[in-house]
Design a protein around this motif. Structure first.
Motif, PDB file in Angstrom:
ATOM      1  N   GLU A  56       0.830  -1.197   0.000  1.00 33.55           N
ATOM      2  CA  GLU A  56       0.000   0.000   0.000  1.00 33.55           C
ATOM      3  C   GLU A  56       0.870   1.254   0.000  1.00 33.55           C
ATOM      4  N   LEU A  57       1.967   1.203   0.785  1.00 32.46           N
ATOM      5  CA  LEU A  57       2.890   2.337   0.795  1.00 32.46           C
ATOM      6  C   LEU A  57       3.529   2.520  -0.570  1.00 32.46           C
ATOM      7  N   GLU A  58       3.917   1.405  -1.171  1.00 34.11           N
ATOM      8  CA  GLU A  58       4.524   1.463  -2.503  1.00 34.11           C
ATOM      9  C   GLU A  58       3.549   2.043  -3.516  1.00 34.11           C
ATOM     10  N   ASP A  59       2.284   1.615  -3.466  1.00 35.34           N
ATOM     11  CA  ASP A  59       1.282   2.146  -4.396  1.00 35.34           C
ATOM     12  C   ASP A  59       1.095   3.647  -4.193  1.00 35.34           C
ATOM     13  N   ALA A  60       1.164   4.078  -2.918  1.00 38.58           N
ATOM     14  CA  ALA A  60       0.989   5.499  -2.648  1.00 38.58           C
ATOM     15  C   ALA A  60       2.168   6.313  -3.171  1.00 38.58           C
ATOM     16  N   LEU A  61       3.369   5.717  -3.125  1.00 36.07           N
ATOM     17  CA  LEU A  61       4.562   6.434  -3.560  1.00 36.07           C
ATOM     18  C   LEU A  61       4.757   6.401  -5.070  1.00 36.07           C
ATOM     19  N   ARG A  62       4.168   5.421  -5.746  1.00 31.20           N
ATOM     20  CA  ARG A  62       4.412   5.233  -7.181  1.00 31.20           C
ATOM     21  C   ARG A  62       3.106   5.490  -7.939  1.00 31.20           C
ATOM     22  N   PRO A  63       2.970   6.687  -8.513  1.00 29.83           N
ATOM     23  CA  PRO A  63       1.707   7.057  -9.152  1.00 29.83           C
ATOM     24  C   PRO A  63       1.429   6.233 -10.397  1.00 29.83           C
ATOM     25  N   SER A  64       0.151   6.113 -10.729  1.00 21.75           N
ATOM     26  CA  SER A  64      -0.258   5.397 -11.939  1.00 21.75           C
ATOM     27  C   SER A  64       0.149   6.202 -13.168  1.00 21.75           C
ATOM     28  N   PRO A  65       0.298   5.544 -14.317  1.00 21.91           N
ATOM     29  CA  PRO A  65       0.694   6.255 -15.536  1.00 21.91           C
ATOM     30  C   PRO A  65      -0.298   7.362 -15.898  1.00 21.91           C
ATOM     31  N   VAL A  66       0.262   8.452 -16.434  1.00 19.79           N
ATOM     32  CA  VAL A  66      -0.566   9.544 -16.925  1.00 19.79           C
ATOM     33  C   VAL A  66      -1.268   9.089 -18.200  1.00 19.79           C
ATOM     34  N   ARG A  67      -2.545   9.400 -18.311  1.00 22.94           N
ATOM     35  CA  ARG A  67      -3.299   8.999 -19.502  1.00 22.94           C
ATOM     36  C   ARG A  67      -3.662  10.261 -20.297  1.00 22.94           C
ATOM     37  N   VAL A  68      -2.923  10.479 -21.372  1.00 30.32           N
ATOM     38  CA  VAL A  68      -3.198  11.606 -22.273  1.00 30.32           C
ATOM     39  C   VAL A  68      -3.131  11.100 -23.700  1.00 30.32           C
ATOM     40  N   PRO A  69      -3.941  11.642 -24.595  1.00 30.32           N
ATOM     41  CA  PRO A  69      -3.872  11.242 -26.000  1.00 30.32           C
ATOM     42  C   PRO A  69      -2.504  11.584 -26.586  1.00 30.32           C
ATOM     43  N   GLY A  70      -1.994  10.688 -27.400  1.00 31.42           N
ATOM     44  CA  GLY A  70      -0.725  10.916 -28.081  1.00 31.42           C
ATOM     45  C   GLY A  70       0.438  10.145 -27.505  1.00 31.42           C
ATOM     46  N   VAL A  71       0.385   9.729 -26.247  1.00 31.85           N
ATOM     47  CA  VAL A  71       1.456   8.937 -25.637  1.00 31.85           C
ATOM     48  C   VAL A  71       0.830   7.870 -24.752  1.00 31.85           C
ATOM     49  N   GLU A  72       1.558   6.774 -24.597  1.00 30.14           N
ATOM     50  CA  GLU A  72       1.150   5.723 -23.668  1.00 30.14           C
ATOM     51  C   GLU A  72       2.365   5.385 -22.804  1.00 30.14           C
ATOM     52  N   MET A  73       2.115   5.068 -21.551  1.00 27.32           N
ATOM     53  CA  MET A  73       3.215   4.912 -20.598  1.00 27.32           C
ATOM     54  C   MET A  73       2.986   3.684 -19.716  1.00 27.32           C
ATOM     55  N   ALA A  74       4.092   3.135 -19.238  1.00 31.38           N
ATOM     56  CA  ALA A  74       4.039   1.998 -18.309  1.00 31.38           C
ATOM     57  C   ALA A  74       5.332   1.968 -17.511  1.00 31.38           C
ATOM     58  N   VAL A  75       5.310   1.286 -16.372  1.00 36.23           N
ATOM     59  CA  VAL A  75       6.480   1.243 -15.513  1.00 36.23           C
ATOM     60  C   VAL A  75       6.568  -0.119 -14.830  1.00 36.23           C
ATOM     61  N   HIS A  76       7.781  -0.525 -14.535  1.00 35.67           N
ATOM     62  CA  HIS A  76       8.041  -1.757 -13.770  1.00 35.67           C
ATOM     63  C   HIS A  76       9.022  -1.390 -12.663  1.00 35.67           C
ATOM     64  N   TYR A  77       8.663  -1.755 -11.429  1.00 39.67           N
ATOM     65  CA  TYR A  77       9.556  -1.520 -10.291  1.00 39.67           C
ATOM     66  C   TYR A  77       9.890  -2.852  -9.643  1.00 39.67           C
ATOM     67  N   GLU A  78      11.156  -3.007  -9.290  1.00 40.93           N
ATOM     68  CA  GLU A  78      11.613  -4.252  -8.658  1.00 40.93           C
ATOM     69  C   GLU A  78      12.612  -3.903  -7.567  1.00 40.93           C
ATOM     70  N   PRO A  79      12.310  -4.220  -6.297  1.00 40.84           N
ATOM     71  CA  PRO A  79      13.238  -3.886  -5.212  1.00 40.84           C
ATOM     72  C   PRO A  79      14.433  -4.822  -5.206  1.00 40.84           C
ATOM     73  N   ALA A  80      15.502  -4.372  -4.538  1.00 38.86           N
ATOM     74  CA  ALA A  80      16.693  -5.221  -4.414  1.00 38.86           C
ATOM     75  C   ALA A  80      16.387  -6.473  -3.598  1.00 38.86           C
ATOM     76  N   GLY A  81      15.484  -6.378  -2.627  1.00 42.90           N
ATOM     77  CA  GLY A  81      15.112  -7.526  -1.804  1.00 42.90           C
ATOM     78  C   GLY A  81      13.696  -7.362  -1.297  1.00 42.90           C
ATOM     79  N   THR A  82      13.046  -8.487  -1.028  1.00 39.22           N
ATOM     80  CA  THR A  82      11.650  -8.439  -0.567  1.00 39.22           C
ATOM     81  C   THR A  82      11.530  -7.863   0.831  1.00 39.22           C
ATOM     82  N   ASP A  83      12.651  -7.825   1.587  1.00 36.54           N
ATOM     83  CA  ASP A  83      12.581  -7.274   2.936  1.00 36.54           C
ATOM     84  C   ASP A  83      12.552  -5.747   2.929  1.00 36.54           C
ATOM     85  N   ALA A  84      12.875  -5.130   1.809  1.00 37.89           N
ATOM     86  CA  ALA A  84      12.858  -3.670   1.718  1.00 37.89           C
ATOM     87  C   ALA A  84      12.290  -3.252   0.374  1.00 37.89           C
TER      88      ALA A  84
END
Length: 415
Positions: free
Chosen positions: A182-210
């Motif tokens: 939930e904290l991660e979702d709050a810190l990482r905003p969803s892609p902006v949706r505007v005509p003319g561009v499409e966006m996506a993101v992938h985040y992967e932490p160094a370890g599951t403990d952090a």
């Protein structure tokens, strides 16, 4: 009855005399048996060699505490050497060595028995000692059985507690993971949706403990309609680096919305944040895209270069020199301008994507090839596919962000 002194030339005679004496003195049966074994063990060598021994018993006062005791002495006047203190301590009934005696046993003064004057046959005394030994063995066996039962019950209770603790730990892990997501979702905003561009993101932490490391991104639409993207890699891992990266993204967003030119934002962010956090160090990449015509501008502060993959498969890195926040002379040296045509793919990333491999340059070359191979996938699948291919070899785990923007054939003014 005391004192008592007898001389013996054989083990059977010594044992018989000792048992009868112990019976007359009313010694406990187990103590009598231990005394007989101990005296026999000391005298065996002498009697076996044909030499005599003397057994003496008397009432004395214990020199250590002044209590009355029964002292039983075994003298071996012709022995070549007396037994050592270590040997005497190892006897069934430990003894001491005193001048004039091979061994001395000091026993609590027994209470005389009304029938102590009688002397039963030796076989009866032996049978009495055997019964005492059997009773002792039975008591020990019963204690052992009871202790095993108690241990089994304790182990069962410990096992049940362990299972409860494991279940509780799993519940806490799930709750902790949910909170971090939930904290991660709050810190990482969803892609902006505007005509003319499409966006996506992938985040992967160094370890599951952090899972909330120092790699953050931010994207939003400016008042003039352009899309602003910030990519930050703060030094370190975990919540501390997350706070640093969050400070940077907030400062950049504020400056961008206030209308500061992108080439000045990195240096201005350093001026704002460093007085409050002298330990802060972060690389920053700023990108602005006009959805209407694809115009692209980039500012960089020590961050890995952006990659653009054209629709026809040609690919280049867009290098902009600059120094990050907390570095000497921070700021982007200039603003790089480019243009995305419909179908072109822009790849922004943190160094965890390329420097996890043996050679960063080899990582960049592989990134170029991987991005080219996946450029036609649906936009939401491209960042994850790139990260999966890049992380087939990971020598130095690090937080990773892979962010992709693709210019579409859709007219930004159509809406």
């Amino acid at each position: 009855m005391i004192p008592h002194s007898t001389t013996h030339h054989s083990l059977p005679g010594l044992r018989t005399a000792l048992r009868r004496l112990a019976h007359r003195l009313n010694l406990p049966v187990e103590q009598r048996a231990r005394l007989a074994l101990a005296v026999t063990q000391v005298a065996a060598g002498e009697l076996g060699a044909g030499r005599s021994v003397t057994l003496h018993a008397s009432a004395e006062t214990d020199p250590k505490d002044g209590e009355p005791v029964l002292a039983v002495r075994l003298r071996t006047p012709l022995a070549p050497r007396p037994p050592s203190p270590k040997e005497l301590k190892a006897l069934p009934l430990p003894a001491e060595r005193m001048p004039g005696a091979a061994a001395v046993w000091r026993l609590p003064q027994p209470q005389p028995s009304p029938a102590a004057h009688g002397a039963p046959p030796v076989t009866e005394l032996l049978e009495e000692e055997l019964k005492a030994a059997v009773a002792r063995a039975d008591a020990l066996a019963e204690d052992h059985k009871r202790l095993k039962h108690e241990l089994a019950e304790t182990n069962s209770g410990v096992l049940a507690l362990y299972v409860q603790l494991e279940e509780r730990d799993e519940q806490l892990r799930r709750a902790h993971g949910q909170m971090l997501r939930e904290l991660e979702d709050a810190l990482r905003p969803s892609p902006v949706r505007v005509p003319g561009v499409e966006m996506a993101v992938h985040y992967e932490p160094a370890g599951t403990d952090a899972p909330t490391g120092g790699d953050l991104y931010d994207w939003f639409v400016l008042p003039d309609g352009r899309v602003h993207i910030t990519l930050v890699d703060a030094l370190g891992h975990g919540v501390t680096s997350t706070r640093s990266a969050l400070d940077v993204t907030h400062a950049v967003r504020t400056l961008a919305l206030e209308g500061h030119p992108p080439e000045s934002i990195v240096a201005r962010t350093d001026e704002i944040l460093l007085p409050f956090d002298r330990e802060l160090m972060a690389t920053v990449l700023l990108a602005r895209i006009d959805p209407a015509d694809g115009r692209l501008s980039l500012a960089n502060g020590s961050h890995p270069p952006a990659l653009v993959v054209r629709e026809d498969g040609t690919a280049t890195f867009l290098e902009v020199r600059g120094r990050g926040i907390g570095y000497p002379l921070p700021g982007s040296e200039h603003l790089l301008h480019d243009k995305l045509a419909p179908g072109d793919l822009l790849v922004l990333y943190t160094d965890g994507l390329t420097e996890s491999r043996r050679d960063p340059r080899e990582g960049e070359q592989r990134l170029l090839e991987v991005a080219r191979a996946h450029r036609h996938l649906p936009i939401e699948k491209i960042p994850g596919a790139i990260a999966a291919d890049m992380h087939t070899v990971i020598l130095h785990p690090d937080d990773t962000v892979a962010l992709t923007v693709r210019r579409t054939h859709e007219d930004a003014h159509a809406s």
